[in-house]
Design a protein around this motif. Structure first.
Motif, PDB file in Angstrom:
ATOM      1  N   MET A 120       0.827  -1.203   0.000  1.00 30.63           N
ATOM      2  CA  MET A 120       0.000   0.000   0.000  1.00 30.63           C
ATOM      3  C   MET A 120       0.866   1.259   0.000  1.00 30.63           C
ATOM      4  SD  MET A 120      -3.076  -0.918  -0.333  1.00 30.63           S
ATOM      5  CE  MET A 120      -3.776   0.717  -0.128  1.00 30.63           C
ATOM      6  N   ASP A 121       1.968   1.245   0.772  1.00 29.47           N
ATOM      7  CA  ASP A 121       2.885   2.386   0.760  1.00 29.47           C
ATOM      8  C   ASP A 121       3.430   2.607  -0.647  1.00 29.47           C
ATOM      9  OD1 ASP A 121       2.579   2.914   3.454  1.00 29.47           O
ATOM     10  OD2 ASP A 121       4.308   1.716   4.055  1.00 29.47           O
ATOM     11  N   GLU A 146       0.801   4.022  -3.037  1.00 23.88           N
ATOM     12  CA  GLU A 146       0.548   5.440  -2.769  1.00 23.88           C
ATOM     13  C   GLU A 146       1.688   6.299  -3.320  1.00 23.88           C
ATOM     14  OE1 GLU A 146      -1.954   8.297  -1.573  1.00 23.88           O
ATOM     15  OE2 GLU A 146      -2.340   6.223  -0.968  1.00 23.88           O
ATOM     16  N   ARG A 189      -4.487   4.507  -1.879  1.00 25.05           N
ATOM     17  CA  ARG A 189      -5.565   4.913  -0.977  1.00 25.05           C
ATOM     18  C   ARG A 189      -6.197   6.238  -1.407  1.00 25.05           C
ATOM     19  NH1 ARG A 189      -6.892   3.991   4.520  1.00 25.05           N
ATOM     20  NH2 ARG A 189      -7.841   5.783   5.532  1.00 25.05           N
ATOM     21  N   SER A 190      -5.360   7.152  -1.892  1.00 30.72           N
ATOM     22  CA  SER A 190      -5.855   8.484  -2.218  1.00 30.72           C
ATOM     23  C   SER A 190      -6.400   8.589  -3.638  1.00 30.72           C
ATOM     24  CB  SER A 190      -4.728   9.507  -2.046  1.00 30.72           C
ATOM     25  OG  SER A 190      -3.657   9.205  -2.931  1.00 30.72           O
ATOM     26  N   VAL A 224     -10.187  -0.567   8.061  1.00 34.36           N
ATOM     27  CA  VAL A 224      -9.122   0.311   8.541  1.00 34.36           C
ATOM     28  C   VAL A 224      -7.812  -0.465   8.632  1.00 34.36           C
ATOM     29  CG1 VAL A 224      -8.317   1.681  10.501  1.00 34.36           C
ATOM     30  CG2 VAL A 224     -10.695   1.872   9.730  1.00 34.36           C
ATOM     31  N   ASP A 225      -7.856  -1.682   9.193  1.00 33.47           N
ATOM     32  CA  ASP A 225      -6.650  -2.505   9.319  1.00 33.47           C
ATOM     33  C   ASP A 225      -6.026  -2.806   7.956  1.00 33.47           C
ATOM     34  OD1 ASP A 225      -6.918  -2.572  12.045  1.00 33.47           O
ATOM     35  OD2 ASP A 225      -7.766  -4.596  12.125  1.00 33.47           O
ATOM     36  N   ARG A 244      -6.315  -0.984   5.298  1.00 32.29           N
ATOM     37  CA  ARG A 244      -6.134   0.255   4.531  1.00 32.29           C
ATOM     38  C   ARG A 244      -6.907   0.154   3.217  1.00 32.29           C
ATOM     39  NH1 ARG A 244       0.215   1.340   4.620  1.00 32.29           N
ATOM     40  NH2 ARG A 244      -0.440   3.281   3.605  1.00 32.29           N
ATOM     41  N   TYR A 245      -8.175  -0.129   3.387  1.00 30.34           N
ATOM     42  CA  TYR A 245      -9.091  -0.382   2.267  1.00 30.34           C
ATOM     43  C   TYR A 245     -10.164   0.701   2.280  1.00 30.34           C
ATOM     44  CZ  TYR A 245     -12.605  -3.070  -0.410  1.00 30.34           C
ATOM     45  OH  TYR A 245     -13.552  -3.485  -1.338  1.00 30.34           O
ATOM     46  N   PRO A 246      -9.888   1.871   1.703  1.00 31.10           N
ATOM     47  CA  PRO A 246     -10.812   3.004   1.839  1.00 31.10           C
ATOM     48  C   PRO A 246     -12.144   2.799   1.139  1.00 31.10           C
ATOM     49  CG  PRO A 246      -9.035   3.523   0.306  1.00 31.10           C
ATOM     50  CD  PRO A 246      -8.666   2.227   0.961  1.00 31.10           C
ATOM     51  N   GLU A 265     -14.032   0.876   3.677  1.00 27.20           N
ATOM     52  CA  GLU A 265     -14.277   1.696   4.861  1.00 27.20           C
ATOM     53  C   GLU A 265     -15.407   2.693   4.612  1.00 27.20           C
ATOM     54  OE1 GLU A 265     -12.059   4.938   7.789  1.00 27.20           O
ATOM     55  OE2 GLU A 265     -10.920   3.993   6.169  1.00 27.20           O
TER      56      GLU A 265
END
Length: 359
Positions: free
Chosen positions: A1-2, A5, A40-41, A219-220, A222-224, A227
Motif C-alpha cells: 500500500m505504501d 501510494e 488509498r488516495s 481500517v486494518d 487500509r481499504y478506503p 471503509e
C-alpha cells in the motif's frame, strides 16, 4: 500500500509514456498492476484512462486473456463511477472471452461480476441466476474462496429483494467460510451485509457489533473503498441504537472517503443517512437539506431507486411539499416489482406516521 501510494502518479505517467512509445505489452501490464494495487488516495477517475489504454493495448496484441482482465477491471471501475450500462457491457464481453478460452475460473469470476451488475440495477432474478452459476463452477473447481464470495453476493441479492430469512442463511455460511480462509476483506463485506440483516430482524446490538467489526477490518487493511461503504452501515446501526452523534460522524467520514474516490452515488447515500439522523433529532431543516442534495445526485445518476428513497426522506422533513415528493417517489418506484419495493410503495401510500427510521 505504501508503494502504491508513493508511485501512483509515476505509474499513470509510465502507462501514458509506454502507450506513446508503442510498448503495448507494458501498457496493459502497468494498467493491470495499478488496478490491483490501488492507492488509498486515488480517485476511480484516475485509473480509467489507464485502463482504457490497457484494453486498447491488449487488443492490439491479440492477447485475449489480457483483454478479459482489463475488461473486468474497467467493469468494476465503471460501477464505482456509476456508469452501470458500460460496466455490464464490459463484464459480459469478459465473460464471452473467458468462455471462448475455456477459462473456467475466469468464467465464474465474470459470472459473479455480471451478477453484481444486475444487482446494482435491482434485476434480482438475473443476478441470482448468475451468482448461482458462479457458485456451481467455483465449487466444481474447488475454488472455495470464489464460491464464498459469490454466496455473499447471492445473500445480498436476497436481502435487497426482501427475502431476509434466506439472506441470513447465505451470509452466515459465507461468513464462516471467509473466516476459515482468513479472507478478511471478504469477511468485512459479509459482516456489512449481516449488520443490515440484523437491523431488519431487530437485533440492534448485534447489528452494531457486526458493522463496527467490518469497519475495523477495512481500517486494518487500509481499504478506503470498503471503509467508506461500511461506515454507512455503521451509521445506520448507530442511528437505530440512538447513537445519533456517532452516526453523524460515520456518515461524514463516509462522504469524505467517497468524494475522494469519485463515487458520487455512495457519497449521496452518506448524505441520506445524515438526513435521516437529523430527522430523528427533530432538526428537519438540516435533514431536508441533506435529502435534497442526495435526491439531486441520484437523479443526475439515473438511480431511480435511491432517488425515491431520498424523496421519501424529503417528504418527511419538507411538509409544505410533502405530497409532491411522495408522488414523485411513487412514480420512480413503478418500475420495480420486488417485495421491498412493494412495501415501500405501500408505506408511502399510507402517508405520514407510517415511516420507519431508516433503510
Amino acid at each position: 500500500m505504501d508503494w502504491a501510494e508513493r508511485e501512483h502518479a509515476n505509474l499513470l505517467s509510465a502507462t501514458h509514456a509506454a502507450e506513446k512509445a508503442g510498448l503495448a505489452a507494458y501498457v496493459w501490464r502497468l494498467a493491470a498492476v495499478q488496478r490491483n494495487a490501488e492507492a488509498r488516495s486515488a480517485s476511480v477517475t484516475d485509473w480509467l484512462p489507464a485502463g482504457e489504454s490497457g484494453l486498447r493495448a491488449a487488443r492490439r496484441l491479440g492477447d485475449r486473456a489480457a483483454e478479459a482482465e482489463l475488461l473486468s477491471g474497467l467493469g468494476m471501475s465503471y460501477t464505482r463511477a456509476n456508469r452501470l450500462t458500460e460496466s455490464l457491457e464490459c463484464h459480459q464481453k469478459a465473460l464471452g472471452i473467458r468462455r471462448e478460452l475455456g477459462d473456467r475460473h475466469g468464467e465464474a469470476s465474470s459470472l459473479n461480476l455480471v451478477g453484481l451488475s444486475h444487482l446494482h440495477r435491482r434485476q434480482f432474478a438475473a443476478a441470482e441466476e448468475r451468482f448461482a452459476q458462479a457458485i456451481g463452477i467455483f465449487e466444481e473447481l474447488g475454488a472455495t474462496n470464489g464460491a464464498a464470495n459469490a454466496l455473499s453476493n447471492l445473500g445480498l441479492a436476497h436481502y435487497e429483494a426482501g427475502n431476509v430469512a434466506r439472506a441470513g442463511d447465505d451470509i452466515g455460511r459465507a461468513l464462516d467460510t471467509h473466516r476459515s480462509l482468513g479472507n478478511r476483506r471478504s469477511e468485512g463485506n459479509a459482516l456489512r451485509i449481516l449488520s443490515e440483516i440484523q437491523r431488519e430482524r431487530g437485533e440492534l446490538d448485534e447489528a452494531l457489533r457486526s458493522a463496527r467489526a467490518a469497519v475495523d477490518i477495512a481500517v486494518d487493511l487500509r481499504y478506503p473503498v470498503g471503509e467508506g461503504y461500511w461506515l454507512i452501515t455503521l451509521g445506520n446501526a448507530q442511528q437505530d441504537n440512538g447513537q445519533f452523534g456517532d452516526a453523524l460522524v460515520a456518515y461524514q467520514r463516509s462522504a469524505v472517503l467517497h468524494r475522494r474516490a469519485g463515487n458520487r452515488g455512495r457519497e449521496a447515500l452518506a448524505w441520506h443517512g445524515a438526513g435521516e439522523t437529523y430527522r430523528q433529532l427533530g432538526r428537519n431543516q438540516e435533514a431536508a437539506a441533506f435529502h435534497r442534495r442526495a435526491a439531486a445526485v441520484f437523479r443526475e445518476l439515473g438511480d431511480d431507486w435511491h432517488q425515491a428513497i431520498a424523496l421519501d426522506g424529503l417528504a418527511a422533513t419538507d411538509p409544505d411539499r410533502a405530497p409532491d415528493h411522495r408522488a414523485a417517489a411513487l412514480r420512480l418506484l413503478g418500475a420495480y416489482d420486488d417485495a421491498r419495493a412493494a412495501a415501500l410503495r405501500d408505506r408511502i401510500d399510507a402517508g405520514p406516521g407510517h415511516r420507519s427510521a431508516n433503510r
